[in-house]
Motif scaffolding. Structure first.
Motif, PDB file in Angstrom:
ATOM      1  N   GLY A   1       0.908  -1.329   0.010  1.00 32.55           N
ATOM      2  CA  GLY A   1       0.011   0.003   0.034  1.00 32.55           C
ATOM      3  C   GLY A   1       0.994   1.247   0.109  1.00 32.55           C
ATOM      4  O   GLY A   1       0.591   2.267  -0.626  1.00 32.55           O
ATOM      5  N   LEU A   2       1.885   1.278   0.773  1.00 34.75           N
ATOM      6  CA  LEU A   2       2.785   2.216   0.797  1.00 34.75           C
ATOM      7  C   LEU A   2       3.430   2.624  -0.498  1.00 34.75           C
ATOM      8  O   LEU A   2       3.730   3.678  -1.085  1.00 34.75           O
ATOM      9  N   LEU A   3       3.878   1.563  -1.068  1.00 30.57           N
ATOM     10  CA  LEU A   3       4.517   1.479  -2.533  1.00 30.57           C
ATOM     11  C   LEU A   3       3.496   2.106  -3.339  1.00 30.57           C
ATOM     12  O   LEU A   3       3.822   3.001  -4.148  1.00 30.57           O
TER      13      LEU A   3
ATOM     14  N   ALA B   1      10.616   3.813   0.108  1.00 31.63           N
ATOM     15  CA  ALA B   1      11.636   3.705   1.212  1.00 31.63           C
ATOM     16  C   ALA B   1      10.876   2.974   2.153  1.00 31.63           C
ATOM     17  O   ALA B   1      11.318   1.981   3.079  1.00 31.63           O
ATOM     18  N   ALA B   2       9.914   3.709   2.532  1.00 28.95           N
ATOM     19  CA  ALA B   2       8.892   3.065   3.810  1.00 28.95           C
ATOM     20  C   ALA B   2       8.372   1.637   3.180  1.00 28.95           C
ATOM     21  O   ALA B   2       8.478   1.073   4.291  1.00 28.95           O
ATOM     22  N   ALA B   3       7.899   1.360   2.098  1.00 23.42           N
ATOM     23  CA  ALA B   3       7.745  -0.006   1.860  1.00 23.42           C
ATOM     24  C   ALA B   3       8.795  -0.995   1.892  1.00 23.42           C
ATOM     25  O   ALA B   3       8.481  -2.066   2.428  1.00 23.42           O
ATOM     26  N   ALA B   4       9.869  -0.503   1.540  1.00 20.90           N
ATOM     27  CA  ALA B   4      11.236  -1.394   1.706  1.00 20.90           C
ATOM     28  C   ALA B   4      11.407  -1.712   3.127  1.00 20.90           C
ATOM     29  O   ALA B   4      11.771  -2.846   3.571  1.00 20.90           O
ATOM     30  N   ASP B   5      11.394  -0.694   3.903  1.00 28.26           N
ATOM     31  CA  ASP B   5      11.565  -0.784   5.446  1.00 28.26           C
ATOM     32  C   ASP B   5      10.468  -1.705   6.193  1.00 28.26           C
ATOM     33  O   ASP B   5      10.683  -2.633   6.974  1.00 28.26           O
ATOM     34  N   LEU B   6       9.265  -1.937   5.697  1.00 25.65           N
ATOM     35  CA  LEU B   6       8.238  -2.701   6.135  1.00 25.65           C
ATOM     36  C   LEU B   6       8.464  -3.946   5.632  1.00 25.65           C
ATOM     37  O   LEU B   6       8.194  -5.081   6.289  1.00 25.65           O
ATOM     38  N   TYR B   7       8.664  -4.288   4.575  1.00 22.31           N
ATOM     39  CA  TYR B   7       9.362  -5.370   4.004  1.00 22.31           C
ATOM     40  C   TYR B   7      10.472  -6.319   4.805  1.00 22.31           C
ATOM     41  O   TYR B   7      10.319  -7.294   5.215  1.00 22.31           O
ATOM     42  N   ALA B   8      11.226  -5.436   5.015  1.00 20.81           N
ATOM     43  CA  ALA B   8      12.577  -5.837   5.833  1.00 20.81           C
ATOM     44  C   ALA B   8      12.004  -6.000   7.294  1.00 20.81           C
ATOM     45  O   ALA B   8      12.634  -7.067   8.087  1.00 20.81           O
ATOM     46  N   GLN B   9      11.132  -5.526   7.642  1.00 19.21           N
ATOM     47  CA  GLN B   9      10.398  -5.814   9.269  1.00 19.21           C
ATOM     48  C   GLN B   9       9.956  -7.175   8.990  1.00 19.21           C
ATOM     49  O   GLN B   9       9.687  -7.968  10.027  1.00 19.21           O
ATOM     50  N   ALA B  10       9.122  -7.161   7.808  1.00 14.01           N
ATOM     51  CA  ALA B  10       8.511  -8.544   7.704  1.00 14.01           C
ATOM     52  C   ALA B  10       9.363  -9.612   7.926  1.00 14.01           C
ATOM     53  O   ALA B  10       8.965 -10.876   8.156  1.00 14.01           O
ATOM     54  N   LEU B  11      10.412  -9.346   7.036  1.00 17.69           N
ATOM     55  CA  LEU B  11      11.674 -10.605   6.736  1.00 17.69           C
ATOM     56  C   LEU B  11      12.243 -10.919   8.094  1.00 17.69           C
ATOM     57  O   LEU B  11      12.839 -11.935   8.205  1.00 17.69           O
ATOM     58  N   GLU B  12      12.048  -9.937   8.893  1.00 15.47           N
ATOM     59  CA  GLU B  12      12.753 -10.232  10.307  1.00 15.47           C
ATOM     60  C   GLU B  12      12.006 -11.269  11.087  1.00 15.47           C
ATOM     61  O   GLU B  12      12.451 -12.061  11.767  1.00 15.47           O
ATOM     62  N   ILE B  13      10.565 -11.057  10.754  1.00 19.32           N
ATOM     63  CA  ILE B  13       9.772 -12.194  11.309  1.00 19.32           C
ATOM     64  C   ILE B  13       9.698 -13.560  10.823  1.00 19.32           C
ATOM     65  O   ILE B  13       9.611 -14.518  11.241  1.00 19.32           O
ATOM     66  N   ALA B  14       9.857 -13.550   9.214  1.00 17.31           N
ATOM     67  CA  ALA B  14       9.629 -14.582   8.389  1.00 17.31           C
ATOM     68  C   ALA B  14      11.038 -14.798   7.465  1.00 17.31           C
ATOM     69  O   ALA B  14      11.037 -14.308   6.225  1.00 17.31           O
ATOM     70  N   PRO B  15      12.114 -15.023   8.276  1.00 12.81           N
ATOM     71  CA  PRO B  15      13.476 -14.877   7.529  1.00 12.81           C
ATOM     72  C   PRO B  15      13.601 -15.845   6.369  1.00 12.81           C
ATOM     73  O   PRO B  15      14.406 -15.676   5.496  1.00 12.81           O
ATOM     74  N   GLN B  16      12.802 -16.907   6.235  1.00  9.00           N
ATOM     75  CA  GLN B  16      12.797 -17.814   5.331  1.00  9.00           C
ATOM     76  C   GLN B  16      11.984 -17.769   4.156  1.00  9.00           C
ATOM     77  O   GLN B  16      11.695 -18.638   3.231  1.00  9.00           O
ATOM     78  N   TRP B  17      11.374 -16.690   4.161  1.00 12.20           N
ATOM     79  CA  TRP B  17      10.254 -16.385   3.004  1.00 12.20           C
ATOM     80  C   TRP B  17      10.971 -15.858   1.749  1.00 12.20           C
ATOM     81  O   TRP B  17      11.293 -14.605   1.660  1.00 12.20           O
ATOM     82  N   GLY B  18      11.279 -16.836   0.905  1.00 10.95           N
ATOM     83  CA  GLY B  18      12.031 -16.483  -0.344  1.00 10.95           C
ATOM     84  C   GLY B  18      11.542 -15.315  -1.344  1.00 10.95           C
ATOM     85  O   GLY B  18      12.051 -14.506  -1.687  1.00 10.95           O
ATOM     86  N   ALA B  19       9.977 -15.772  -1.425  1.00  8.89           N
ATOM     87  CA  ALA B  19       9.188 -14.541  -2.342  1.00  8.89           C
ATOM     88  C   ALA B  19       9.205 -13.280  -1.664  1.00  8.89           C
ATOM     89  O   ALA B  19       9.375 -12.301  -2.357  1.00  8.89           O
ATOM     90  N   GLY B  20       9.355 -13.060  -0.319  1.00 10.46           N
ATOM     91  CA  GLY B  20       9.433 -11.897   0.232  1.00 10.46           C
ATOM     92  C   GLY B  20      10.820 -11.411   0.134  1.00 10.46           C
ATOM     93  O   GLY B  20      10.868  -9.934  -0.016  1.00 10.46           O
ATOM     94  N   TRP B  21      12.031 -11.961   0.233  1.00 15.85           N
ATOM     95  CA  TRP B  21      13.429 -11.624  -0.152  1.00 15.85           C
ATOM     96  C   TRP B  21      13.433 -10.972  -1.519  1.00 15.85           C
ATOM     97  O   TRP B  21      13.911  -9.844  -1.954  1.00 15.85           O
TER      98      TRP B  21
END
Length: 311
Positions: free
Chosen positions: A22-24, A30-50
């Motif tokens: 939604g931010l994107l 930049a805010a969208a990328a930060d939120l994705y990075a936060q999501a990946l801290e929670i789910a670090p094995q999410w390849g599609a998210g990376w």
């Protein structure tokens, strides 16, 4: 972008990714990328998210794009999102000489339902007509490599006694089957074809090799699959800068000199013309239209294409 097909498996991570999209859309990359990075801290094995994080960073000039894409590739080496291609383009040093089969299959499975409309109505796709114009007479056995939804097959049907179509995408084959053009359809990865056991009078590949890159192996295979005097008709996007060039579109282009040399090594006599293959974002995509006659037995194809590379 290839749509994310699976959630992270964590509701909170998925929610943050949704907010990020939604931010994107609102122009806050930049805010969208930060939120994705936060999501990946929670789910670090999410390849599609990376992959999505790397894509956002790359598209908007943000730091860390290549690292995110590398992480996606480590988590899923089959690379259904094409992370390696995007990473190599960022680095300016493409390492792969072909596209990941999983990426090509996923791309066209998703594209199949609206493929014809997009190419014919929107992009003014001309490759089948350009190839058909150079063919005359009838052919007993015709093989359409990368047949897609059957646009090339429709142009070939009146020339062929027997017409087969091979493609990596099951959804593309389903669309082609509904048109009842081909005598036989088969799922095949053109980068991993078995030694040919049948002889063909004509083999076509309309706008297929832009997804393969290096063509030594497939040209060697076709040289053995064709009968003497058989024809190999195909198109490629034109590169003026390098023998094989990975473009920002994540498609490969090929130089005329590379195509001529490769065909000569494989025992073909080629006729090559230049033409506009289609439009893309308002720009004409120039390519090569090739009609090559097999004039000598092809080189023996090794499993890794080594004989063609040595030649």
């Amino acid at each position: 972008m290839i749509p994310l097909q699976f959630s992270s498996g964590d509701l909170i991570a998925d929610r943050r990714a949704d907010y990020a999209e939604g931010l994107l859309a609102a122009g806050e990359a930049a805010a969208a990328a930060d939120l994705y990075a936060q999501a990946l801290e929670i789910a670090p094995q999410w390849g599609a998210g990376w992959y999505r994080l790397g894509e956002i960073r790359a598209d908007h000039g943000l730091d860390g794009a290549a690292d995110a894409l590398e992480r996606a590739l480590q988590l899923d080496p089959a690379d259904p999102f094409g992370a390696a291609l995007r990473r190599d383009l960022l680095r300016g040093q493409p390492l792969a000489d072909t596209m990941p089969a999983a990426f090509v299959e996923a791309l066209f499975d998703q594209y199949a339902a609206h493929f014809d409309h997009a190419l014919v109505e929107t992009l003014d796709y001309r490759a089948p007509q350009l190839l058909r114009a150079g063919l005359a007479g009838r052919f007993a056995r015709v093989l359409d490599l990368g047949c897609g939804t059957g646009l090339m097959g429709a142009a070939l049907r009146d020339l062929a006694d027997h017409l087969e179509g091979w493609d990596i995408s099951a959804e593309m084959l389903r669309e082609a089957g509904a048109k009842q053009i081909y005598d036989r359809l088969a799922k095949a990865d053109l980068g991993r074809l078995d030694l040919p056991v049948e002889s063909w009078d004509l083999v076509t590949a309309a706008d297929v090799f832009l997804y393969l890159g290096a063509l030594e192996q497939i040209v060697g295979w076709v040289a053995q699959a064709l009968v003497p005097g058989g024809i190999f008709a195909f198109t490629v996007e034109l590169s003026e800068d390098a023998p094989v060039l990975l473009r920002e579109s994540r498609r490969y282009a090929h130089s005329e000199a590379y195509i001529r040399d490769l065909l000569a090594q494989a025992g073909f006599t080629p006729q090559i013309t230049r033409a506009v293959l289609r439009m893309d974002r308002g720009a004409a995509i120039e390519g090569l239209v090739v009609q090559a006659t097999r004039s000598a037995p092809g080189l023996r194809r090794q499993s890794d294409g080594e004989d063609m590379a040595v030649a």
